[in-house]
Design an enzyme around this catalytic site. Sequence first.
Site, PDB file in Angstrom:
ATOM      1  N   LYS A 174       0.548  -1.266  -0.199  1.00  0.00           N
ATOM      2  CA  LYS A 174       0.084  -0.519  -0.115  1.00  0.00           C
ATOM      3  C   LYS A 174       0.849   0.747  -0.231  1.00  0.00           C
ATOM      4  O   LYS A 174       1.596   0.933   0.720  1.00  0.00           O
ATOM      5  CB  LYS A 174      -0.616   0.395   0.736  1.00  0.00           C
ATOM      6  CG  LYS A 174      -1.308   1.306   1.132  1.00  0.00           C
ATOM      7  CD  LYS A 174      -2.287   1.922   2.227  1.00  0.00           C
ATOM      8  CE  LYS A 174      -2.447   3.206   3.478  1.00  0.00           C
ATOM      9  NZ  LYS A 174      -2.392   4.089   2.533  1.00  0.00           N
ATOM     10  N   GLU A 177      -1.513   6.992   0.649  1.00  0.00           N
ATOM     11  CA  GLU A 177      -3.048   8.292   0.030  1.00  0.00           C
ATOM     12  C   GLU A 177      -2.908   9.015  -1.493  1.00  0.00           C
ATOM     13  O   GLU A 177      -3.593   9.522  -2.572  1.00  0.00           O
ATOM     14  CB  GLU A 177      -4.574   8.005   0.791  1.00  0.00           C
ATOM     15  CG  GLU A 177      -4.152   9.218   1.476  1.00  0.00           C
ATOM     16  CD  GLU A 177      -5.155   9.110   2.297  1.00  0.00           C
ATOM     17  OE1 GLU A 177      -5.199   8.625   3.268  1.00  0.00           O
ATOM     18  OE2 GLU A 177      -5.543  10.513   2.686  1.00  0.00           O
ATOM     19  N   GLY A 227       7.160   5.213   8.577  1.00  0.00           N
ATOM     20  CA  GLY A 227       5.959   6.455   8.575  1.00  0.00           C
ATOM     21  C   GLY A 227       5.514   6.362   9.450  1.00  0.00           C
ATOM     22  O   GLY A 227       7.054   7.158  10.300  1.00  0.00           O
ATOM     23  N   GLY A 228       4.974   7.443  10.395  1.00  0.00           N
ATOM     24  CA  GLY A 228       5.691   8.055  11.628  1.00  0.00           C
ATOM     25  C   GLY A 228       5.486   6.939  12.814  1.00  0.00           C
ATOM     26  O   GLY A 228       4.581   6.405  12.633  1.00  0.00           O
ATOM     27  N   THR A 231       1.582   6.594  14.078  1.00  0.00           N
ATOM     28  CA  THR A 231       0.925   5.166  13.157  1.00  0.00           C
ATOM     29  C   THR A 231       1.631   4.087  13.660  1.00  0.00           C
ATOM     30  O   THR A 231       0.877   2.921  13.328  1.00  0.00           O
ATOM     31  CB  THR A 231       0.548   5.522  11.528  1.00  0.00           C
ATOM     32  OG1 THR A 231       0.142   6.511  11.775  1.00  0.00           O
ATOM     33  CG2 THR A 231       0.597   4.333  10.738  1.00  0.00           C
ATOM     34  N   GLU A 249       9.590   1.439  10.415  1.00  0.00           N
ATOM     35  CA  GLU A 249      10.752   2.594  10.176  1.00  0.00           C
ATOM     36  C   GLU A 249      10.300   3.730  10.757  1.00  0.00           C
ATOM     37  O   GLU A 249       9.209   4.207   9.449  1.00  0.00           O
ATOM     38  CB  GLU A 249      12.327   2.419   9.056  1.00  0.00           C
ATOM     39  CG  GLU A 249      12.607   2.942   8.751  1.00  0.00           C
ATOM     40  CD  GLU A 249      12.375   4.960   8.425  1.00  0.00           C
ATOM     41  OE1 GLU A 249      12.211   5.443   9.357  1.00  0.00           O
ATOM     42  OE2 GLU A 249      12.708   4.584   7.403  1.00  0.00           O
ATOM     43  N   CYS A 283      13.264  11.125   6.442  1.00  0.00           N
ATOM     44  CA  CYS A 283      12.826  10.676   7.919  1.00  0.00           C
ATOM     45  C   CYS A 283      14.242  10.287   9.017  1.00  0.00           C
ATOM     46  O   CYS A 283      14.179  10.772  10.135  1.00  0.00           O
ATOM     47  CB  CYS A 283      12.872   8.824   7.625  1.00  0.00           C
ATOM     48  SG  CYS A 283      13.447   7.740   7.411  1.00  0.00           S
ATOM     49  N   GLU A 384       8.936  15.710  15.111  1.00  0.00           N
ATOM     50  CA  GLU A 384       9.346  15.674  14.037  1.00  0.00           C
ATOM     51  C   GLU A 384       8.771  16.922  13.628  1.00  0.00           C
ATOM     52  O   GLU A 384       7.536  15.960  13.093  1.00  0.00           O
ATOM     53  CB  GLU A 384       8.938  14.503  13.927  1.00  0.00           C
ATOM     54  CG  GLU A 384      10.357  14.358  11.971  1.00  0.00           C
ATOM     55  CD  GLU A 384       9.215  12.746  11.384  1.00  0.00           C
ATOM     56  OE1 GLU A 384       8.593  11.673  11.732  1.00  0.00           O
ATOM     57  OE2 GLU A 384      10.503  11.988  11.180  1.00  0.00           O
TER      58      GLU A 384
HETATM   59  P1  NDP Z   1       1.625   7.990   9.133  1.00  0.00           P
HETATM   60  O1  NDP Z   1       2.843   7.137   9.215  1.00  0.00           O
HETATM   61  O2  NDP Z   1      -0.084   8.069   8.989  1.00  0.00           O
HETATM   62  O3  NDP Z   1       1.903   7.618   6.935  1.00  0.00           O
HETATM   63  C1  NDP Z   1       2.493   6.949   6.649  1.00  0.00           C
HETATM   64  C2  NDP Z   1       2.120   5.267   5.488  1.00  0.00           C
HETATM   65  O4  NDP Z   1       0.584   5.256   6.317  1.00  0.00           O
HETATM   66  C3  NDP Z   1       1.085   5.735   4.540  1.00  0.00           C
HETATM   67  O5  NDP Z   1       0.488   4.659   3.940  1.00  0.00           O
HETATM   68  C4  NDP Z   1      -0.254   6.232   5.493  1.00  0.00           C
HETATM   69  O6  NDP Z   1      -1.953   5.444   4.375  1.00  0.00           O
HETATM   70  C5  NDP Z   1      -0.474   4.765   6.123  1.00  0.00           C
HETATM   71  N1  NDP Z   1      -0.928   4.929   7.090  1.00  0.00           N
HETATM   72  C6  NDP Z   1      -2.132   5.582   7.995  1.00  0.00           C
HETATM   73  N2  NDP Z   1      -2.755   5.607   9.077  1.00  0.00           N
HETATM   74  C7  NDP Z   1      -2.563   3.661   9.302  1.00  0.00           C
HETATM   75  C8  NDP Z   1      -3.464   2.993   9.869  1.00  0.00           C
HETATM   76  N3  NDP Z   1      -4.148   3.277  10.738  1.00  0.00           N
HETATM   77  N4  NDP Z   1      -2.969   1.928  10.020  1.00  0.00           N
HETATM   78  C9  NDP Z   1      -2.179   0.809   8.707  1.00  0.00           C
HETATM   79  N5  NDP Z   1      -1.421   2.170   7.414  1.00  0.00           N
HETATM   80  C10 NDP Z   1      -2.021   3.640   7.835  1.00  0.00           C
HETATM   81  O7  NDP Z   1       2.394   9.188   8.299  1.00  0.00           O
HETATM   82  P2  NDP Z   1       1.183  10.484   7.774  1.00  0.00           P
HETATM   83  O8  NDP Z   1       1.275  10.970   6.746  1.00  0.00           O
HETATM   84  O9  NDP Z   1       0.269  10.894   8.833  1.00  0.00           O
HETATM   85  O10 NDP Z   1       2.402  11.782   8.155  1.00  0.00           O
HETATM   86  C11 NDP Z   1       2.644  12.550   9.736  1.00  0.00           C
HETATM   87  C12 NDP Z   1       4.074  12.483   9.875  1.00  0.00           C
HETATM   88  O11 NDP Z   1       4.697  10.981  10.109  1.00  0.00           O
HETATM   89  C13 NDP Z   1       4.572  12.892   9.439  1.00  0.00           C
HETATM   90  O12 NDP Z   1       4.369  14.330   9.859  1.00  0.00           O
HETATM   91  C14 NDP Z   1       6.179  13.197   9.540  1.00  0.00           C
HETATM   92  O13 NDP Z   1       6.463  13.435  10.897  1.00  0.00           O
HETATM   93  C15 NDP Z   1       6.299  10.714  10.129  1.00  0.00           C
HETATM   94  N6  NDP Z   1       6.452  10.610   8.532  1.00  0.00           N
HETATM   95  C16 NDP Z   1       6.942  10.047   8.288  1.00  0.00           C
HETATM   96  C17 NDP Z   1       7.962   9.153   7.433  1.00  0.00           C
HETATM   97  C18 NDP Z   1       9.391   8.703   7.605  1.00  0.00           C
HETATM   98  O14 NDP Z   1      10.042   7.775   6.953  1.00  0.00           O
HETATM   99  N7  NDP Z   1       9.467   8.287   8.792  1.00  0.00           N
HETATM  100  C19 NDP Z   1       7.338   8.800   6.134  1.00  0.00           C
HETATM  101  C20 NDP Z   1       5.950   9.364   6.742  1.00  0.00           C
HETATM  102  C21 NDP Z   1       5.944  10.832   8.056  1.00  0.00           C
HETATM  103  P3  NDP Z   1      -2.606   7.510   3.910  1.00  0.00           P
HETATM  104  O15 NDP Z   1      -1.222   7.806   3.248  1.00  0.00           O
HETATM  105  O16 NDP Z   1      -3.724   7.046   3.483  1.00  0.00           O
HETATM  106  O17 NDP Z   1      -3.068   7.725   5.156  1.00  0.00           O
END
Ligand code: NDP
Length: 495
Positions: A174, A177, A227-228, A231, A249, A283, A384
Amino acid sequence: MPFNVKKMYINGEWVNSQADQSREILNPATGEVIAVVAEGTVEDVKHAIHSARKAFDEGPWRSFSAQDRASLLLQISSLIDEHKEELAKLETMNNGKPLREALSDVETASDAFRYYAGLVRTSLGETFDSTIDSIVIQEPIGVCTQIVPWNFPLQMAAWKLAPCLAAGNVSVFKPAETTPLSAIRLFELMSELDIPPGVVNLVLGAGRVIGNELTSNEHVDKVSFTGGTVTGKKIMANSIETMKKVTLELGGKSPVVVFSDVNIDTTVEYALFGIFLGAGQVCSAGSRILVHEDIYQEFIGKMTAHAEQIVVGNGLDEGVEMGPVASEAHMHKVLDFIQTGEREGATLATGGKRIVEGNYGKGYFIEPTIFTNVSNNMSVVQEEIFGPVVTVQTFSSEEEAVRLANSTKYGLAGAVFTNDFSRALRVTKSMKAGTVWINKYHSVNNQLPWGGFKQSGFGRDLGKNSLLEYTETKVVNMNIHSSAVGFYKSFSDNS
Ligand code: NDP
């Protein structure tokens, strides 16, 4: 509608959302709609997981040898190479990053498939020649769900898919979005190859809607997430019921420690590169600069002057050095952080605003922003921000530098700049971080494990570590001499 709806790839077929929902995808540099994609539902995810389960348990995939899988990965790598320019342009249009960064991501993605094609053909298990005759074999885990963010859409796809497939697993993948386009294109390319149905599945949609199913469904064996941290914690909780293997990660607040013996010009350029690459949406962004007080004035003067000369614009335009942030919602989040920093008493040395003049106003551009006069407990130092925002603090001793460097909940990366070799190693060993750069920043190699300490997660992407994390370890003990147990007297009496 001007666009055909781009579909999901499930069980070897391109399918619409079962609820017939779709989503517009925007270019963050212009705010324009550039594609419409299917918006998946929980039912679509169940379908994908079911297909993956079947492909793993019953399909021909399990009979693919390491050589067969390596051959497929090499073909994927070649297809990425052949479509390099197209993929990079797509990434720039969807994510906003300058074309030169997108090209570098495409090269890294292609190299990841090549690297794991090679690695999986080396010996991964162990054999022992001892009194117990035994071998240790690494087997695929099974159905892996793989969830990636919007900052490196294609590169992250490769970092997840390549080791997963190399090890013989199947994937339900996935993308974020808002940035699914390069992943859709990658799956289009992969669908040209002889990959059995159900081995690679692409689901699209909102994490808040389909994320729970992806991470709690009983037929999923492993979840790999980037991701964050917020999450990541939800995903970890979801995986407990069926004890899924989890790799996380997560975020970072990485320190860049600068001692007074450095070449200031060179170090200032690394400091700018550390934070403003990807408009800070990396990140491992070097978002906290810690400078020795003796060189602070010169350092901050030069850093501010150069930050103000960074060419911000549409990543497709020649010479652009920093693009927009990836979405309108994220832009507001970053601007809120900046306002909080000002409210908490930090000084804006430069930047701090959305850029709205002319065409900039249509996109999501934020000025390269530097905060000074920060104290360590401020949210701009601890949280962050994930945007083009950096804080600069001073220190007076090595001990203080290390204490400040380690003073957040994160531990993904960090850097130390000094010409004193012993000091560089001392500080490196004291830093709680998965990657430490010495006198450089942001170099990543597919051969090297990537991941964090503390709340930056656990497990590793890349390197041999990642391949092993997509395997279960099985020990086989053999009785090759047909010897008896010799435990019960009655057996020895009868013999
Ligand atoms: P998320 O961690 O929410 O998004 C990363 C991925 O997880 C996306 O594909 C997202 O889908 C998906 N996701 C969201 N909610 C869920 C869930 N409940 N269960 C499983 N998967 C989920 O990051 P955000 O885009 O909301 O960003 C929030 C913060 O996270 C940023 O401001 C940053 O600080 C941090 N971040 C860190 C990253 C890194 O590389 N370490 C990368 C991105 C964000 P969808 O896009 O549909 O929401």
